[in-house]
Design an enzyme around this catalytic site. Structure first.
Site, short mmCIF file in Angstrom:
data_model
loop_
_atom_site.label_atom_id
_atom_site.label_comp_id
_atom_site.label_asym_id
_atom_site.label_seq_id
_atom_site.Cartn_x
_atom_site.Cartn_y
_atom_site.Cartn_z
N THR A 35 0.81 -1.22 0.00
CA THR A 35 0.00 0.00 0.00
C THR A 35 0.84 1.26 0.00
O THR A 35 0.34 2.35 -0.32
CB THR A 35 -0.93 0.04 1.22
OG1 THR A 35 -0.14 0.09 2.42
CG2 THR A 35 -1.84 -1.18 1.25
N CYS A 39 2.03 3.04 9.51
CA CYS A 39 1.03 3.20 10.57
C CYS A 39 1.68 3.10 11.95
O CYS A 39 2.79 2.60 12.12
CB CYS A 39 -0.04 2.09 10.48
SG CYS A 39 -0.89 1.98 8.91
N ARG A 46 -7.00 -2.76 8.52
CA ARG A 46 -6.94 -4.20 8.30
C ARG A 46 -5.50 -4.69 8.38
O ARG A 46 -4.59 -4.09 7.80
CB ARG A 46 -7.53 -4.54 6.93
CG ARG A 46 -7.56 -6.03 6.61
CD ARG A 46 -8.22 -6.26 5.26
NE ARG A 46 -8.24 -7.67 4.93
CZ ARG A 46 -8.73 -8.17 3.80
NH1 ARG A 46 -9.27 -7.33 2.91
NH2 ARG A 46 -8.71 -9.46 3.57
N ARG A 68 4.10 6.89 2.90
CA ARG A 68 3.29 8.03 3.33
C ARG A 68 2.49 7.65 4.57
O ARG A 68 2.23 6.47 4.83
CB ARG A 68 2.34 8.48 2.21
CG ARG A 68 1.27 7.46 1.85
CD ARG A 68 0.42 7.93 0.67
NE ARG A 68 -0.69 7.03 0.40
CZ ARG A 68 -0.60 5.91 -0.28
NH1 ARG A 68 0.59 5.54 -0.77
NH2 ARG A 68 -1.65 5.15 -0.48
N CYS A 73 -4.91 6.36 11.37
CA CYS A 73 -4.34 6.50 12.72
C CYS A 73 -3.56 7.79 12.89
O CYS A 73 -3.01 8.04 13.97
CB CYS A 73 -3.44 5.30 13.04
SG CYS A 73 -1.94 5.17 12.02
#
Length: 351
Positions: A35, A39, A46, A68, A73
Site C-alpha cells: 500500500t 502506521c 486491516r 506516506r 491512525c
C-alpha cells in the site's frame, strides 16, 4: 528482571501490531509494501500479511524510505506528541526516584503543565500515577524472582520502607511477603455453588470479596483461583460464608439490587480506573469501550479499556457486562456472551 517488551526485535514489533498494542505507540512504526503506507502499532486498519510489513524506528525513517502516513491512525499527525510522551515514560522508568513534573519538563524542554496534559491524554494516567504503577510492576517482578522484600523495595525505586508500606496493600492486595510467596500466609475463603448462569465461585480475602467467577463447570473456576494464589491457604467457607455466597448469588440473579459487600480490587492503576468507572454505570445502562475511555480521560485507550474489562475477576460486581460496542453489538465477555446477554436482560426487565 524486567520482562516487559522493548520492541527492539521484529518479532516483538509484529506481535505488538497483531495485538494493536497501545503501549508500543512511540516505539516504532510499521509500513506495508503493498500500500505504500506506514502506521502506528495500534492502528485499526486491516492487518497486512507479515511478508509485506517492515518496521522503522519513527515516521521520519519511514518517509525517508518512500512511505506516506496512514490517515486512519494519523501516523504523522501527533507523532511528535507521542514520541514526547514515550520519552517521558522512559525517563520515569530510568529514574532512581520519582521525577517531578518540573524535572521532566526541563529534560524534555516543555512546560510542566503542557507535559501533564499530553501525558494524561496519551496514557490515561498522570506522570505520577504512571511512575507509581511502574514501580509496583517492578516490585512484583523482583518479588517473583525471589528477591528479599527489602531489596525488592529499593530495586523498585522506593526510597524508604515506610513510603512503600503506605501503599503496599493497595498495590499487591496483601502483604509483600505473602505476594512474593504466591499468597503464602494469606487466607482466602471460597465456595463453589450453582446459579442460573451456571457454576459460580466466590472468594474472600481479609480485605473483601476478591473473586466472583462464572463458568460451565466448577473445577476450572477453582483452578483459576489456585493459579492466582498458588500458595495461599484456601479453605472452604463455613456456614457464615455460605450466607455471604447466597448474597452474592442473589446479586447475580438481580444485579439492580446492588451488592453491599467490601471488594478486594487488585489491578494496575489503569485497570482500577476503568473498573471504578464501570461501577459508576447504572444498572440497565449500556456504554461503549469508547465511552469508558473518555470518562477516565484517556479517549485513545479504547483497546486498553477492553483489555481491562477482560482482566476483571469480579463478575457483575464490576459490571463489565454493561460495556458493548458502539454499534450495540455485545462483543466479547470473559464469562461468555450468552451470560452477558442474560445479565443485561435482567437489568432491563420490568420489576
Amino acid at each position: 528482571m524486567n520482562t516487559a517488551p522493548n520492541y527492539t526485535t521484529d518479532a516483538e514489533r509484529w506481535h505488538a501490531v497483531q495485538a494493536r498494542d497501545q503501549a508500543a505507540t512511540g516505539h516504532f512504526v510499521y509500513a506495508v509494501r503493498t500500500t505504500g503506507v506506514y502506521c502506528q502499532p495500534a492502528c485499526t486498519s486491516r492487518l497486512a500479511k507479515r511478508e509485506n510489513v517492515e518496521f522503522f524506528s519513527d515516521s521520519a525513517a519511514a518517509e525517508a524510505a518512500g512511505y506516506r502516513a496512514c490517515k486512519r491512525c494519523g501516523a504523522r499527525q501527533g507523532t511528535r506528541r507521542i514520541e514526547l510522551v514515550a520519552r517521558a515514560c522512559r525517563l520515569i522508568e530510568a529514574s532512581d526516584s520519582v521525577a517531578n513534573l518540573d524535572q521532566l519538563g526541563a529534560e524534555l524542554n516543555v512546560s510542566p503543565f503542557h507535559l501533564h496534559r499530553l501525558f494524561k491524554a496519551e496514557t490515561g494516567l498522570t506522570p505520577k500515577a504512571y511512575a507509581s504503577a511502574y514501580r509496583a510492576r517492578r516490585l512484583r517482578e523482583q518479588l517473583d524472582t525471589g528477591t528479599s522484600v527489602t531489596e525488592a523495595i529499593y530495586e523498585a525505586g522506593y526510597n524508604s520502607n515506610s513510603r512503600f508500606y503506605e501503599s503496599a496493600d493497595a498495590r499487591l492486595g496483601m502483604r509483600p511477603r505473602e505476594y512474593r510467596a504466591g499468597g503464602q500466609g494469606a487466607t482466602i475463603r471460597f465456595a463453589l455453588a450453582q446459579c442460573s448462569l451456571g457454576a459460580i465461585l466466590v472468594a474472600q480475602s481479609e480485605r473483601g470479596i476478591c473473586a466472583i467467577l462464572l463458568g460451565d463447570e466448577p473445577e476450572p473456576l477453582l483452578q483459576d483461583l489456585q493459579d492466582k494464589f498458588p500458595k495461599a491457604h484456601l479453605i472452604g467457607g463455613d456456614a457464615g460464608f455460605e450466607r455471604l455466597v447466597a448474597e452474592v448469588i442473589g446479586f447475580v440473579e438481580a444485579p439492580a439490587l446492588g451488592l453491599a459487600l467490601p471488594l478486594d480490587v487488585q489491578g494496575t492503576a489503569f485497570q482500577e480506573r476503568v473498573w471504578q468507572a464501570l461501577r459508576e454505570v447504572p444498572a440497565g445502562s449500556r456504554v461503549s469501550y469508547t465511552d469508558i475511555a473518555e470518562r477516565i480521560g484517556a479517549p485513545r485507550a479504547v483497546r486498553a479499556v477492553a483489555q481491562a474489562c477482560a482482566a476483571n475477576s469480579l463478575a457483575v460486581a464490576i459490571p463489565c457486562h454493561r460495556v458493548v460496542r458502539r454499534d450495540g453489538d455485545l462483543s466479547g465477555y470473559r464469562w461468555g456472551v450468552e451470560r452477558k446477554r442474560q445479565l443485561l436482560a435482567r437489568e432491563t426487565a420490568p420489576s
